[in-house]
Every structure is written in structure tokens, then in C-alpha cells.
Motif scaffolding. Structure first.
Motif, mmCIF file in Angstrom:
data_model
loop_
_atom_site.group_PDB
_atom_site.id
_atom_site.type_symbol
_atom_site.label_atom_id
_atom_site.label_comp_id
_atom_site.label_asym_id
_atom_site.label_seq_id
_atom_site.Cartn_x
_atom_site.Cartn_y
_atom_site.Cartn_z
ATOM 1 N N VAL A 87 -10.559 92.000 -46.723
ATOM 2 C CA VAL A 87 -9.300 91.695 -46.054
ATOM 3 C C VAL A 87 -9.533 91.825 -44.558
ATOM 4 O O VAL A 87 -10.072 92.829 -44.091
ATOM 5 C CB VAL A 87 -8.180 92.645 -46.511
ATOM 6 C CG1 VAL A 87 -6.860 92.287 -45.838
ATOM 7 C CG2 VAL A 87 -8.026 92.620 -48.029
ATOM 8 N N PHE A 88 -9.102 90.820 -43.796
ATOM 9 C CA PHE A 88 -9.424 90.749 -42.377
ATOM 10 C C PHE A 88 -8.202 91.050 -41.508
ATOM 11 O O PHE A 88 -7.056 90.921 -41.942
ATOM 12 C CB PHE A 88 -9.956 89.355 -42.027
ATOM 13 C CG PHE A 88 -11.179 88.955 -42.798
ATOM 14 C CD1 PHE A 88 -12.448 89.290 -42.348
ATOM 15 C CD2 PHE A 88 -11.057 88.258 -43.994
ATOM 16 C CE1 PHE A 88 -13.571 88.919 -43.075
ATOM 17 C CE2 PHE A 88 -12.178 87.887 -44.714
ATOM 18 C CZ PHE A 88 -13.443 88.221 -44.255
ATOM 19 N N GLN A 89 -8.475 91.399 -40.267
ATOM 20 C CA GLN A 89 -7.408 91.734 -39.319
ATOM 21 C C GLN A 89 -6.481 90.549 -39.070
ATOM 22 O O GLN A 89 -5.261 90.695 -39.042
ATOM 23 C CB GLN A 89 -8.023 92.213 -38.009
ATOM 24 C CG GLN A 89 -6.999 92.527 -36.928
ATOM 25 C CD GLN A 89 -7.651 93.018 -35.642
ATOM 26 O OE1 GLN A 89 -8.868 93.136 -35.564
ATOM 27 N NE2 GLN A 89 -6.842 93.295 -34.637
ATOM 28 N N HIS A 90 -7.060 89.363 -38.883
ATOM 29 C CA HIS A 90 -6.267 88.183 -38.527
ATOM 30 C C HIS A 90 -6.127 87.203 -39.689
ATOM 31 O O HIS A 90 -6.031 85.994 -39.496
ATOM 32 C CB HIS A 90 -6.878 87.501 -37.306
ATOM 33 C CG HIS A 90 -6.824 88.356 -36.072
ATOM 34 N ND1 HIS A 90 -5.646 88.734 -35.481
ATOM 35 C CD2 HIS A 90 -7.813 88.948 -35.346
ATOM 36 C CE1 HIS A 90 -5.895 89.487 -34.421
ATOM 37 N NE2 HIS A 90 -7.195 89.649 -34.329
ATOM 38 N N PHE A 91 -6.177 87.743 -40.914
ATOM 39 C CA PHE A 91 -5.821 87.039 -42.155
ATOM 40 C C PHE A 91 -6.856 86.005 -42.605
ATOM 41 O O PHE A 91 -7.164 85.919 -43.788
ATOM 42 C CB PHE A 91 -4.441 86.366 -42.047
ATOM 43 C CG PHE A 91 -3.405 87.182 -41.329
ATOM 44 C CD1 PHE A 91 -3.285 88.556 -41.547
ATOM 45 C CD2 PHE A 91 -2.545 86.596 -40.424
ATOM 46 C CE1 PHE A 91 -2.326 89.312 -40.881
ATOM 47 C CE2 PHE A 91 -1.579 87.334 -39.749
ATOM 48 C CZ PHE A 91 -1.483 88.691 -39.969
ATOM 49 N N ASN A 92 -7.379 85.163 -41.676
ATOM 50 C CA ASN A 92 -8.403 84.161 -42.016
ATOM 51 C C ASN A 92 -7.971 83.245 -43.163
ATOM 52 O O ASN A 92 -8.753 82.942 -44.061
ATOM 53 C CB ASN A 92 -9.738 84.844 -42.372
ATOM 54 C CG ASN A 92 -10.445 85.394 -41.152
ATOM 55 O OD1 ASN A 92 -9.840 85.523 -40.083
ATOM 56 N ND2 ASN A 92 -11.710 85.732 -41.289
ATOM 57 N N LEU A 93 -6.739 82.782 -43.105
ATOM 58 C CA LEU A 93 -6.242 81.877 -44.135
ATOM 59 C C LEU A 93 -6.520 80.431 -43.744
ATOM 60 O O LEU A 93 -6.671 80.100 -42.573
ATOM 61 C CB LEU A 93 -4.737 82.075 -44.333
ATOM 62 C CG LEU A 93 -4.280 83.481 -44.747
ATOM 63 C CD1 LEU A 93 -2.769 83.520 -44.892
ATOM 64 C CD2 LEU A 93 -4.959 83.928 -46.039
ATOM 65 N N LEU A 94 -6.573 79.571 -44.761
ATOM 66 C CA LEU A 94 -6.715 78.127 -44.548
ATOM 67 C C LEU A 94 -5.334 77.570 -44.224
ATOM 68 O O LEU A 94 -4.452 77.500 -45.089
ATOM 69 C CB LEU A 94 -7.292 77.466 -45.798
ATOM 70 C CG LEU A 94 -8.670 77.990 -46.240
ATOM 71 C CD1 LEU A 94 -9.021 77.436 -47.620
ATOM 72 C CD2 LEU A 94 -9.729 77.642 -45.220
#
Length: 336
Positions: A87-94
Motif C-alpha cells: 500500500v503506497f502513500q499516494h495510492f498509485n491507482l490507475l
């Protein structure tokens, strides 16, 4: 579950070598929530990326279960990573894919059929409370909801380990607490091992079982969260606690203005709510002045720490110490 042995990581830039990690030795047990805390540039992000070998060590070994994954070639390592969610700080969503498609993405890479992808994605989206948002796009969601999508995606492949890289740093305080409650629920309900890095002692206090403090690439302190909070040994830990408001400063100035024996009382569990100071003051005719104090919870355990000045007849002080010990209260004499 995880064991790091003598991990070193160096970066070379021209003629200069930068030491990011220096002889890190660490063990993380299955089923626990383990926190790694440090200031910016301390090396904590590099350290968490060692756990899935997104960063390979310059030297040392990384063990997952009983397997030395630092010896694996990239194809085998990709298979291992399928069981490690991140799980990343800045979400890293498509951004151009729906919530459902974002969660299906790692399942497609794992070779599941479309029906299997959808079934599993809907299952984890319900787990994180987003079953009513499956057809929305990330831009239509709040920051907390986007992070829940990130958590659902990380859980999709039934991971054995969940890594959280500053997972709440981009969120407001209220949303941070909701995400921490979700992670605690996942840990409890699924028995999933969680490793999170943060710069906030409040995050550590609310969710973690054990913590490691990193500074300038070195692990300077580690242990049970309760022990580290109540009895910090290293100056960096003490500073982080002070900055977070867990360990307040300023009582030293007040101590110079009062007479008597100066004590630091540390208590946990049921003793937190016991009126011990009233009993001691009444039974031993002592005047007790509280110069600094904090009462809160570490995960589900109540704890507190007070700095107290005791004035009066101290001839029966040994009886006071016995009473405190019987109640499980640690008494440190700061000034005789």
C-alpha cells in the motif's frame, strides 16, 4: 516470518558512496503489526522495500518464512511478490480504470479468469467498505476511499504479508484514524502480518505491536511498543516521542521550583484507572504534585506516565514502593 541479516545498502553517485542502510538486523513475527519509524531520509522507505526486494541489498540476506529470497532470480521473485501486498502513500491507482478494474489488475497478472477476478475483487472491496463504489473512477473518490481501493488491491492475491509505505501520510487526521482502524481489523480478522513505515509516533501507538526506530540508516532501538513508549532508550526515540506530544517537555523547569522527591511513574492496564495517588497521599500523608502526565492507549492497552513531586514524611517510602510494585507501577526516582 521475516528475518533481515546484516543488511547493507549503498548507493554510488560518481565518486561518492551514500550509505542508506547500515548492518540492519531485524525479525518480524507472523501475525503482528510491526512499525518502522524515522525522520525523512532515515532509510525507512529503503528498508521496507528490502522486504519484497524492490531494492536489493548491497550485502546481507532477506528471509521470508524459511526461504532466503535474496538469492532468487527475478522470475522466482515475481512469484514471491504475488504473496506480498503493498500500500503506497499516494495510492498509485490507475486513473482511467474503475475501482473494480484497479482491484482486478493484479489478479489478471496472476492468471485468474475474468469471473475469478471479479469474484475476488468484489470480496475484498466489501471487506474495505467500498461495495457501493465498484464502478466509480479514482477521481470520484475521496482520499480515504482511494486508499481503501489501494488496500483492497493489495489484499486481492491473498497475501501473507502487507507492506504499508506511509499509507496515511497523505490523509487528514480523521481519515487517517479510519484507515488505521481498517488495517487493525484486517490484521485481527485475517491474521495478516502488517509492516508499516511512518514518521508519526501516534500511528505506531494506535496500531503496532512492536516498533523499530531507524536513524541515518541504523536501527537505533526496537522492541514492544509499550516498552519503547514508556522507557525510550535512544535520543532519537525520545525526540520523536516529544515531538508527537507523547512525552511532554517542560516539567524540568517546574521541578526546579518544587521541593521533594521527584518520580516518574509508568503504569499499564488496570492500574491506569486505579486512584493510587489519592491512596498514597491519604495513607502516607504525602503531598503529591503532578508536573507532567499523559494517559492514553497503545493499541488496546491503557497506559500512562506521570512525573510527580512527593513532599512530606518519606520515612515509610519503602512501603509506598511496595504498594506501587504490587499494582504493577514502575517507579523511577528522578531526584532523591
Amino acid at each position: 516470518m521475516i528475518r533481515l541479516e546484516h543488511i547493507n545498502k549503498n548507493y554510488v553517485s560518481g565518486t561518492k558512496t551514500v550509505v542508506a542502510l547500515d548492518d540492519i538486523n531485524l525479525q518480524i513475527q507472523a501475525g503482528e503489526v510491526f512499525g518502522i519509524i524515522g525522520r525523512s531520509g532515515a532509510g525507512k522507505s529503503t528498508l521496507i522495500r528490502m522486504l519484497n526486494l524492490l531494492e536489493r541489498p548491497s550485502s546481507g540476506r532477506v528471509w521470508l518464512q524459511d526461504q532466503d529470497i535474496s538469492t532468487l532470480a527475478e522470475p522466482q521473485l515475481r512469484q514471491v511478490r504475488q504473496k506480498i501486498g503493498m500500500v503506497f502513500q499516494h495510492f498509485n491507482l490507475l486513473q482511467m480504470r474503475t475501482v473494480l478494474d484497479n482491484v482486478c489488475f493484479p489478479l489478471r497478472l496472476a492468471g485468474l479468469t475474468r469471473a475469478q477476478q471479479k469474484a475476488r475483487a468484489l470480496e475484498v472491496l466489501e471487506l474495505v467498505g467500498l461495495q457501493d463504489h465498484v464502478h466509480k473512477y479514482p477521481r470520484q473518490l475521496s482520499g480515504g476511499q482511494q486508499q481503501r481501493v489501494g488496500i483492497a488491491r493489495a489484499l486481492a492475491n491473498h497475501p501473507q504479508l502487507l507492506l504499508c509505505d506511509e499509507a496515511t501520510s497523505a490523509l487528514d487526521p480523521e481519515t487517517t484514524q479510519s484507515i488505521l482502524r481498517l488495517l487493525a481489523q484486517i490484521n485481527q480478522d485475517l491474521g495478516l502480518t502488517i509492516v508499516l513505515i511512518t514518521h508519526s509516533m501516534d500511528v505506531i501507538r494506535r496500531i503496532c505491536d512492536r516498533v523499530a526506530v531507524i536513524d541515518a540508516g541504523k536501527l537505533v532501538e526496537q522492541g514492544e511498543v509499550l516498552d519503547v513508549f514508556l522507557h525510550p532508550q535512544h535520543a532519537v526515540t525520545q525526540s520523536l516521542l516529544s515531538e508527537s506530544g507523547v512525552e511532554a517537555e517542560g516539567w524540568q523547569d517546574m521541578a526546579a521550583e518544587v521541593q521533594g522527591r521527584l518520580l516518574r511513574l509508568s503504569f499499564t492496564g488496570s492500574s491506569t484507572a486505579t486512584p493510587l495517588l489519592s491512596q498514597i497521599s491519604r495513607d502516607y500523608q504525602l503531598d503529591l504534585s503532578i508536573l507532567q502526565g499523559a494517559v492514553s492507549r497503545i493499541k488496546d492497552v491503557p497506559y500512562g506516565q506521570l512525573v510527580v513531586a512527593a513532599n512530606g514524611d518519606l520515612s515509610r517510602w519503602s512501603q509506598v514502593e511496595t504498594l506501587l510494585a504490587q499494582q504493577g507501577v514502575d517507579c523511577e526516582v528522578l531526584r532523591p
